[in-house]
Scaffold this motif. Structure first.
Motif, PDB file in Angstrom:
ATOM      1  N   GLY A   1     -34.807  -9.819   3.899  1.00  0.00           N
ATOM      2  CA  GLY A   1     -35.464 -11.086   3.587  1.00  0.00           C
ATOM      3  C   GLY A   1     -36.831 -11.200   4.231  1.00  0.00           C
ATOM      4  N   MET A   2     -36.957 -10.719   5.460  1.00  0.00           N
ATOM      5  CA  MET A   2     -38.246 -10.757   6.144  1.00  0.00           C
ATOM      6  C   MET A   2     -39.239  -9.807   5.479  1.00  0.00           C
ATOM      7  N   LEU A   3     -38.776  -8.648   5.055  1.00  0.00           N
ATOM      8  CA  LEU A   3     -39.663  -7.673   4.412  1.00  0.00           C
ATOM      9  C   LEU A   3     -40.149  -8.161   3.051  1.00  0.00           C
ATOM     10  N   LEU A   4     -39.315  -8.941   2.372  1.00  0.00           N
ATOM     11  CA  LEU A   4     -39.700  -9.476   1.062  1.00  0.00           C
ATOM     12  C   LEU A   4     -40.585 -10.711   1.189  1.00  0.00           C
ATOM     13  N   VAL A   5     -40.737 -11.230   2.402  1.00  0.00           N
ATOM     14  CA  VAL A   5     -41.652 -12.323   2.767  1.00  0.00           C
ATOM     15  C   VAL A   5     -41.252 -13.675   2.186  1.00  0.00           C
ATOM     16  N   ILE A   6     -41.231 -13.823   0.882  1.00  0.00           N
ATOM     17  CA  ILE A   6     -40.985 -15.142   0.269  1.00  0.00           C
ATOM     18  C   ILE A   6     -39.616 -15.722   0.659  1.00  0.00           C
ATOM     19  N   PRO A   7     -38.527 -14.940   0.628  1.00  0.00           N
ATOM     20  CA  PRO A   7     -37.227 -15.523   1.006  1.00  0.00           C
ATOM     21  C   PRO A   7     -37.025 -15.665   2.509  1.00  0.00           C
ATOM     22  N   ALA A   8     -37.996 -15.245   3.315  1.00  0.00           N
ATOM     23  CA  ALA A   8     -37.835 -15.219   4.767  1.00  0.00           C
ATOM     24  C   ALA A   8     -37.350 -16.541   5.375  1.00  0.00           C
ATOM     25  N   PRO A   9     -37.946 -17.707   5.035  1.00  0.00           N
ATOM     26  CA  PRO A   9     -37.484 -18.963   5.660  1.00  0.00           C
ATOM     27  C   PRO A   9     -36.022 -19.272   5.360  1.00  0.00           C
TER      28      PRO A   9
END
Length: 291
Positions: free
Chosen positions: A98-106
């Motif tokens: 999720g962190m690597l994909l950026v958008i779903p991180a939160p």
């Protein structure tokens, strides 16, 4: 004679001698859905789940066999965790992706923190949890995710700049986490008051200390103690007891065993449960709301 505790409005009440506690049951103060605890129990349970306690006031309440004591003045009470083997592994993998994909991180971060806190047991604070929401500091998590690609920019100083910014973002995240910790669904009046400069300094020192191969473990231990000293709003002081040597050898064993791939789920749980157990609550003699 057994002593009982019960939770009311997010606060621990007690101890009460068995006879007085039975009176509270008969008066309806302690209801079937009230969380209660007595020595010998592994954790807080609803009163209705304990045979002989509700609807059986004529007989002594049954006391389960396993468990640990509530908080006592002058003693350290460690936190415990009941992470499942594949539950922790699966969520850690999803968190990283999720962190690597950026958008779903939160959203992934909040989901991860909620699961982690729900499996950590804090003495005197039943149903420990987390109330943060994805949009609280969404940009922090997205920026954190973007910075993982700094080394691919081709700019020589980009990784160093990214490290400093990551440290600052981590400081914001720890403040946000502390402000959103809950017990029985109610936010605890906790805050992290460590300065951004101090946090970034420790972060960079840890980064630099990796050059020494082993020195980073001692930096980590002192950094955790610094973080604990800067947690405010608690009736009990948060302490970290892990030593540099303990962190070092456990990290070495974890890394060595994980190189064989198959042991990773078990080693991750082993390491995570130990790390949580190094945090404890100690009476600081003040009467405040909080832990």
């Amino acid at each position: 004679m057994a002593s009982w505790f019960y939770a009311s409005e997010g606060k621990q009440q007690g101890p009460y001698p068995e006879a007085q506690f039975r009176d509270l049951v008969s008066q309806g103060v302690v209801r079937p859905d009230t969380l209660v605890w007595t020595e010998g129990m592994a954790g807080w349970q609803k009163a209705a789940e304990i045979p002989g306690l509700i609807g059986g006031a004529g007989a002594p309440p049954m006391i389960p066999t396993a468990g640990g004591p509530p908080m006592r003045a002058g003693t350290d009470q460690p936190l415990t965790a009941d992470f499942s083997v594949f539950g922790l592994l699966g969520r850690t993998i999803v968190f990283i992706i999720g962190m690597l994909l950026v958008i779903p991180a939160p959203w992934v971060a909040v989901w991860f923190y909620k699961w982690i806190t729900s499996h950590i047991h804090v003495p005197g604070r039943p149903n420990f949890g987390f109330a943060g929401q994805p949009m609280d500091i969404w940009w922090v998590f997205m920026a954190n995710g973007l910075l993982t690609y700094a080394s691919f920019t081709g700019i020589s100083f980009a990784p160093l700049v990214a490290t400093v910014i990551n440290a600052f973002l981590a400081w914001m995240i720890i403040r946000w986490i502390a402000a959103n910790l809950t017990s029985n669904g109610e936010r605890l009046p906790i805050s992290f008051q460590g300065s951004a400069v101090g946090y970034v300094g420790w972060y960079l020192l840890l980064f630099i200390s990796t050059i020494t191969i082993i020195g980073w473990a001692w930096v980590m231990a002192f950094w955790m103690r610094w973080i604990c000293r800067n947690i405010e709003g608690t009736r009990r002081e948060v302490v970290f007891s892990g030593s540099g040597w303990e962190i070092l050898w456990r990290t070495f064993v974890f890394s060595l065993a994980s190189s064989f791939i198959i042991p990773i789920p078990w080693m991750l749980r082993w390491y995570g449960r130990w790390y949580v157990s190094q945090f404890a609550l100690a009476d600081r003699g003040a009467v405040n709301h909080g832990f």
